[in-house]
Design a protein around this motif. Structure first.
Motif, PDB file in Angstrom:
ATOM      1  N   THR A  27      27.108  -1.722  13.681  1.00  0.00           N
ATOM      2  CA  THR A  27      26.788  -2.176  15.018  1.00  0.00           C
ATOM      3  C   THR A  27      25.373  -1.738  15.365  1.00  0.00           C
ATOM      4  OG1 THR A  27      29.094  -1.972  15.672  1.00  0.00           O
ATOM      5  CG2 THR A  27      27.472  -2.109  17.435  1.00  0.00           C
ATOM      6  N   ILE A  28      24.540  -2.698  15.723  1.00  0.00           N
ATOM      7  CA  ILE A  28      23.168  -2.406  16.112  1.00  0.00           C
ATOM      8  C   ILE A  28      23.113  -2.292  17.623  1.00  0.00           C
ATOM      9  CG2 ILE A  28      20.810  -3.290  16.161  1.00  0.00           C
ATOM     10  CD1 ILE A  28      21.427  -4.776  13.562  1.00  0.00           C
ATOM     11  N   ASN A 129      21.327  -8.159  23.190  1.00  0.00           N
ATOM     12  CA  ASN A 129      21.030  -8.257  21.766  1.00  0.00           C
ATOM     13  C   ASN A 129      19.521  -8.336  21.592  1.00  0.00           C
ATOM     14  OD1 ASN A 129      20.263 -11.026  22.060  1.00  0.00           O
ATOM     15  ND2 ASN A 129      22.339 -11.710  21.639  1.00  0.00           N
ATOM     16  N   GLU A 130      19.073  -8.748  20.442  1.00  0.00           N
ATOM     17  CA  GLU A 130      17.644  -8.759  20.141  1.00  0.00           C
ATOM     18  C   GLU A 130      16.855  -9.642  21.100  1.00  0.00           C
ATOM     19  OE1 GLU A 130      14.759  -9.554  16.281  1.00  0.00           O
ATOM     20  OE2 GLU A 130      16.880 -10.002  16.153  1.00  0.00           O
ATOM     21  N   THR A 131      17.458 -10.746  21.552  1.00  0.00           N
ATOM     22  CA  THR A 131      16.716 -11.716  22.350  1.00  0.00           C
ATOM     23  C   THR A 131      17.258 -11.965  23.751  1.00  0.00           C
ATOM     24  OG1 THR A 131      18.033 -13.531  21.432  1.00  0.00           O
ATOM     25  CG2 THR A 131      15.972 -12.986  20.291  1.00  0.00           C
ATOM     26  N   THR A 132      18.482 -11.538  24.054  1.00  0.00           N
ATOM     27  CA  THR A 132      19.124 -11.901  25.318  1.00  0.00           C
ATOM     28  C   THR A 132      19.698 -10.680  26.035  1.00  0.00           C
ATOM     29  OG1 THR A 132      19.720 -14.037  24.362  1.00  0.00           O
ATOM     30  CG2 THR A 132      20.863 -13.398  26.371  1.00  0.00           C
ATOM     31  N   LEU A 133      19.524 -10.690  27.360  1.00  0.00           N
ATOM     32  CA  LEU A 133      20.098  -9.656  28.224  1.00  0.00           C
ATOM     33  C   LEU A 133      20.799 -10.361  29.371  1.00  0.00           C
ATOM     34  CD1 LEU A 133      20.406  -6.767  29.407  1.00  0.00           C
ATOM     35  CD2 LEU A 133      18.097  -7.024  30.341  1.00  0.00           C
TER      36      LEU A 133
END
Length: 158
Positions: A27-28, A129-133
């Motif tokens: 899990t990142i 995640n890496e691109t979305t909040l």
């Protein structure tokens, strides 16, 4: 034949236990720190005994696309929402405030305290995640009405 049985038993034991690794958690955890562009907001209102109402608002004008939420190290930040100015083709801030924030990675609870505003916004990070909040803020000041604002933001690479 005994050697074959021992080989088979050894392989079975390897397959049953050798590939199982509970210590390896892939899990990142992505950081909330960064620069974010609001993409949309969903406002939901449910009054007691009434039908729920949700409105989606897209930040799709050229001016709105320049809006930013900046979460910095040290739990400080700045939020600037931009809209169309009074002259055609110009943009102006519609909300421009510094803030402090707390974010609990375990519970996903977030609290944003804007400079000059007494009550902090309390909510929950529903996706990071890496691109979305995605952040959902709830207003619990009126016990006869549920009100929430859920923002979807896109990370702007720096």
């Amino acid at each position: 034949m005994k050697k074959l049985a021992l080989l088979f038993a050894g392989l079975s034991l390897f397959v049953a236990t050798g590939c199982d690794n509970d210590d390896n958690n892939n899990t990142i955890e992505y950081p909330i720190v960064g620069t974010w562009q609001p993409i949309k907001k969903v406002v939901t209102t449910v009054a007691v005994g009434e039908t729920p109402v949700s409105d989606g608002i897209s930040f799709d004008t050229d001016c709105q696309k320049t809006s930013r939420w900046i979460f910095k190290e040290g739990s400080t930040g700045k939020r600037t929402d931009n809209g169309d100015g009074t002259s055609p083709g110009t943009c102006q801030p519609t909300f421009d405030r510094n803030f402090t924030f707390t974010y609990d990675r375990d519970t996903k609870a977030i609290q944003v305290k804007y400079q000059g505003i007494v009550e902090p916004d309390k909510g929950k990070v529903t996706m990071l995640n890496e691109t979305t909040l995605n952040i959902a803020f709830e207003d619990k000041t009126d016990p006869t009405e549920f009100h929430s604002e859920t923002y979807t933001l896109k990370r702007i690479p720096q």
